[in-house]
Design an enzyme around this catalytic site. Structure first.
Site, PDB file in Angstrom:
ATOM      1  N   ARG A 150       2.679 -16.688  18.825  1.00 44.57           N
ATOM      2  CA  ARG A 150       3.442 -17.751  18.800  1.00 44.57           C
ATOM      3  C   ARG A 150       4.781 -17.670  18.475  1.00 44.57           C
ATOM      4  O   ARG A 150       5.648 -18.467  18.932  1.00 44.57           O
ATOM      5  CB  ARG A 150       2.880 -18.649  17.539  1.00 44.57           C
ATOM      6  CG  ARG A 150       1.691 -18.928  17.495  1.00 44.57           C
ATOM      7  CD  ARG A 150       1.142 -20.252  16.594  1.00 44.57           C
ATOM      8  NE  ARG A 150       1.088 -19.444  15.339  1.00 44.57           N
ATOM      9  CZ  ARG A 150       0.052 -18.895  14.832  1.00 44.57           C
ATOM     10  NH1 ARG A 150      -1.119 -19.055  15.410  1.00 44.57           N
ATOM     11  NH2 ARG A 150       0.007 -18.535  13.530  1.00 44.57           N
TER      12      ARG A 150
ATOM     13  N   THR B 219     -11.372  -7.365   7.818  1.00 45.34           N
ATOM     14  CA  THR B 219      -9.992  -7.172   7.680  1.00 45.34           C
ATOM     15  C   THR B 219      -9.496  -6.657   8.968  1.00 45.34           C
ATOM     16  O   THR B 219      -8.264  -7.118   9.531  1.00 45.34           O
ATOM     17  CB  THR B 219      -9.564  -6.000   6.470  1.00 45.34           C
ATOM     18  OG1 THR B 219     -10.186  -6.733   5.241  1.00 45.34           O
ATOM     19  CG2 THR B 219      -8.196  -6.044   6.595  1.00 45.34           C
TER      20      THR B 219
ATOM     21  N   TYR C 215     -15.085   1.253   9.329  1.00 43.90           N
ATOM     22  CA  TYR C 215     -13.587   1.615   9.290  1.00 43.90           C
ATOM     23  C   TYR C 215     -13.363   1.929  10.892  1.00 43.90           C
ATOM     24  O   TYR C 215     -12.419   1.677  11.461  1.00 43.90           O
ATOM     25  CB  TYR C 215     -13.326   2.702   8.570  1.00 43.90           C
ATOM     26  CG  TYR C 215     -11.792   3.141   8.397  1.00 43.90           C
ATOM     27  CD1 TYR C 215     -10.604   2.045   7.835  1.00 43.90           C
ATOM     28  CD2 TYR C 215     -11.252   4.109   8.985  1.00 43.90           C
ATOM     29  CE1 TYR C 215      -9.450   2.489   7.868  1.00 43.90           C
ATOM     30  CE2 TYR C 215     -10.045   4.638   8.804  1.00 43.90           C
ATOM     31  CZ  TYR C 215      -8.997   3.754   8.244  1.00 43.90           C
ATOM     32  OH  TYR C 215      -7.712   4.016   8.406  1.00 43.90           O
TER      33      TYR C 215
ATOM     34  N   THR D 133      -2.166  11.207   6.250  1.00 45.45           N
ATOM     35  CA  THR D 133      -0.921  11.182   5.652  1.00 45.45           C
ATOM     36  C   THR D 133      -1.229  11.486   4.266  1.00 45.45           C
ATOM     37  O   THR D 133      -1.943  10.996   3.527  1.00 45.45           O
ATOM     38  CB  THR D 133      -0.296   9.850   6.354  1.00 45.45           C
ATOM     39  OG1 THR D 133      -0.363   9.926   7.453  1.00 45.45           O
ATOM     40  CG2 THR D 133       1.099   9.978   5.625  1.00 45.45           C
TER      41      THR D 133
ATOM     42  N   ASP E 177      -4.218 -12.893   1.825  1.00 46.07           N
ATOM     43  CA  ASP E 177      -5.272 -12.044   2.740  1.00 46.07           C
ATOM     44  C   ASP E 177      -5.141 -12.679   4.066  1.00 46.07           C
ATOM     45  O   ASP E 177      -5.144 -13.583   4.528  1.00 46.07           O
ATOM     46  CB  ASP E 177      -6.745 -12.316   2.341  1.00 46.07           C
ATOM     47  CG  ASP E 177      -7.953 -11.273   2.592  1.00 46.07           C
ATOM     48  OD1 ASP E 177      -7.887 -11.115   3.859  1.00 46.07           O
ATOM     49  OD2 ASP E 177      -8.650 -10.933   1.735  1.00 46.07           O
ATOM     50  N   VAL E 178      -5.175 -11.259   5.057  1.00 43.59           N
ATOM     51  CA  VAL E 178      -4.860 -11.234   6.515  1.00 43.59           C
ATOM     52  C   VAL E 178      -6.072 -12.314   7.087  1.00 43.59           C
ATOM     53  O   VAL E 178      -5.778 -12.495   8.345  1.00 43.59           O
ATOM     54  CB  VAL E 178      -4.436 -10.240   7.203  1.00 43.59           C
ATOM     55  CG1 VAL E 178      -3.098  -9.607   6.955  1.00 43.59           C
ATOM     56  CG2 VAL E 178      -5.476  -9.070   7.219  1.00 43.59           C
TER      57      VAL E 178
ATOM     58  N   ASN F 167      -2.936  -8.464  -0.330  1.00 48.11           N
ATOM     59  CA  ASN F 167      -3.984  -8.874  -1.177  1.00 48.11           C
ATOM     60  C   ASN F 167      -4.370  -7.983  -2.284  1.00 48.11           C
ATOM     61  O   ASN F 167      -5.123  -8.386  -3.151  1.00 48.11           O
ATOM     62  CB  ASN F 167      -5.121  -9.330  -0.351  1.00 48.11           C
ATOM     63  CG  ASN F 167      -6.020  -8.320   0.081  1.00 48.11           C
ATOM     64  OD1 ASN F 167      -5.493  -6.999  -0.019  1.00 48.11           O
ATOM     65  ND2 ASN F 167      -7.313  -8.441   0.580  1.00 48.11           N
TER      66      ASN F 167
ATOM     67  N   GLY G 118       0.926  -1.224   0.079  1.00 44.37           N
ATOM     68  CA  GLY G 118      -0.087  -0.257   0.176  1.00 44.37           C
ATOM     69  C   GLY G 118       0.871   1.202   0.083  1.00 44.37           C
ATOM     70  O   GLY G 118       2.153   1.193  -0.029  1.00 44.37           O
TER      71      GLY G 118
END
Length: 325
Positions: free
Chosen positions: A110, A96, A149, A179, A62-63, A38, A16
């Site tokens: 982990r 997401t 969002y 930003t 994709d997370v 993704n 991004g």
């Protein structure tokens, strides 16, 4: 300046606008970077210059889906960040933020890895307190069009702090204010990219409302420095911490500056304000200054010049095919 120890760092959303600049800075610092994206709003173009680098790895993923890899640090920037993109698929945006954060927090747990969340000033909603300090709990509409969002990021923050308290995960939370800079998506619907694209095309420049609403714009290089300072800061300081430029400007002033810097003769056209659009936005960065020794260095005019150069060069490539620079 390189760190003594090279780390293996995962940047989720690394292709991004902000993520790609973060990948650049981490590579420059001598780290191994796994860029995960993704391509929903990210682009391979943003990281094309890194693809052949021996310490850079690009992974399409994709997370929301489970993830297994060995890492030392994780930056979670995975989420569309402009109203145009996050409201196009609101359920996906929420998933997401929530499921993506869970995936990455589990991975951090982990690996006993440090993990940073790129949260947002949108957690403050349309603020009744000005400027916004980290202790302000916000004024958010949980059922509005922006809620996927705003509330998605608020929920992500909750998850981060619960993993910190319950599982001892080493977390960092930064709240990013507007930003801008090179590699912004030209069609992402954000005010700076909109106005620059319109000015360069010589068409009308769109201003919502009367243009009296204010924003504070932070140049991307300054933001990246702040994020890395937070990641490398003390473990006992998880945040949240505001990262943004406290210099406040009205949208009308911004449009006039862009018009002057592009040499455009574009007329302004006024349209009605979008739903839940905040009227004032300015970060209080006292905490970032005190705890991270961070403050933005790039003035609006200088940052806009660099951003306009980028858009002009992109436009020339589109128009002429082979011209660049």
């Amino acid at each position: 300046m390189g760190h003594l120890q090279s780390k293996r760092i995962l940047v989720a959303g690394g292709a991004g606008f902000i993520g790609s600049h973060l990948c650049d800075a981490l590579i420059q610092d001598g780290h191994e970077v796994i860029c995960l994206d993704n391509y929903y709003t990210g682009s391979r173009e943003n990281v094309r210059h890194l693809i052949d680098h021996p310490r850079f790895f690009l992974v399409e993923h994709d997370v929301e889906a489970p993830l297994e890899m060995a890492v030392d640090e994780i930056y979670n920037l995975a989420c569309p960040a402009s109203p145009k993109h996050y409201s196009r698929r609101p359920i996906k945006t929420l998933r997401t933020n929530v499921l993506g954060s869970l995936t990455l927090l589990e991975l951090a747990s982990r690996n006993q890895a440090k993990i940073l969340l790129a949260s947002t000033s949108e957690v403050y909603g349309d603020p009744e307190v000005h400027p916004q300090r980290e202790g302000y709990l916000g004024n958010v509409n949980p059922i509005g069009r922006r809620a996927c969002y705003d509330e998605g990021k608020r929920c992500a923050e909750t998850l981060f702090f619960d993993y910190h308290r319950e599982k001892g995960v080493n977390i960092r939370v930064v709240r990013i204010f507007n930003t801008y800079g090179p590699r912004m998506n030209h069609d992402d619907g954000r005010v700076i990219s909109n106005l620059i694209v319109q000015a360069l095309a010589g068409g009308e420049m769109t201003i919502y409302g009367k243009g009296k609403q204010t924003r504070s714009f932070c140049y991307v290089d300054d933001l990246i420095e702040g994020m890395m300072a937070m990641m490398n800061g003390p473990d006992l300081f998880p945040g949240p911490v505001n990262l943004g430029n406290p210099a406040e400007t009205t949208i009308l002033e911004l449009a006039a500056l862009i018009r002057a810097l592009t040499g455009s003769a574009s007329p302004f056209v006024f349209k009605s304000l979008p739903e839940d659009d905040p009227m004032r936005r300015r970060p209080d960065i006292t905490l970032a200054r005190e705890r991270l020794n961070w403050r933005p260095k790039t003035g609006l005019e200088e940052g806009l010049r660099r951003t306009i150069d980028f858009f002009r060069s992109e436009r020339e490539q589109e128009v002429y095919g082979t011209i660049s620079g």
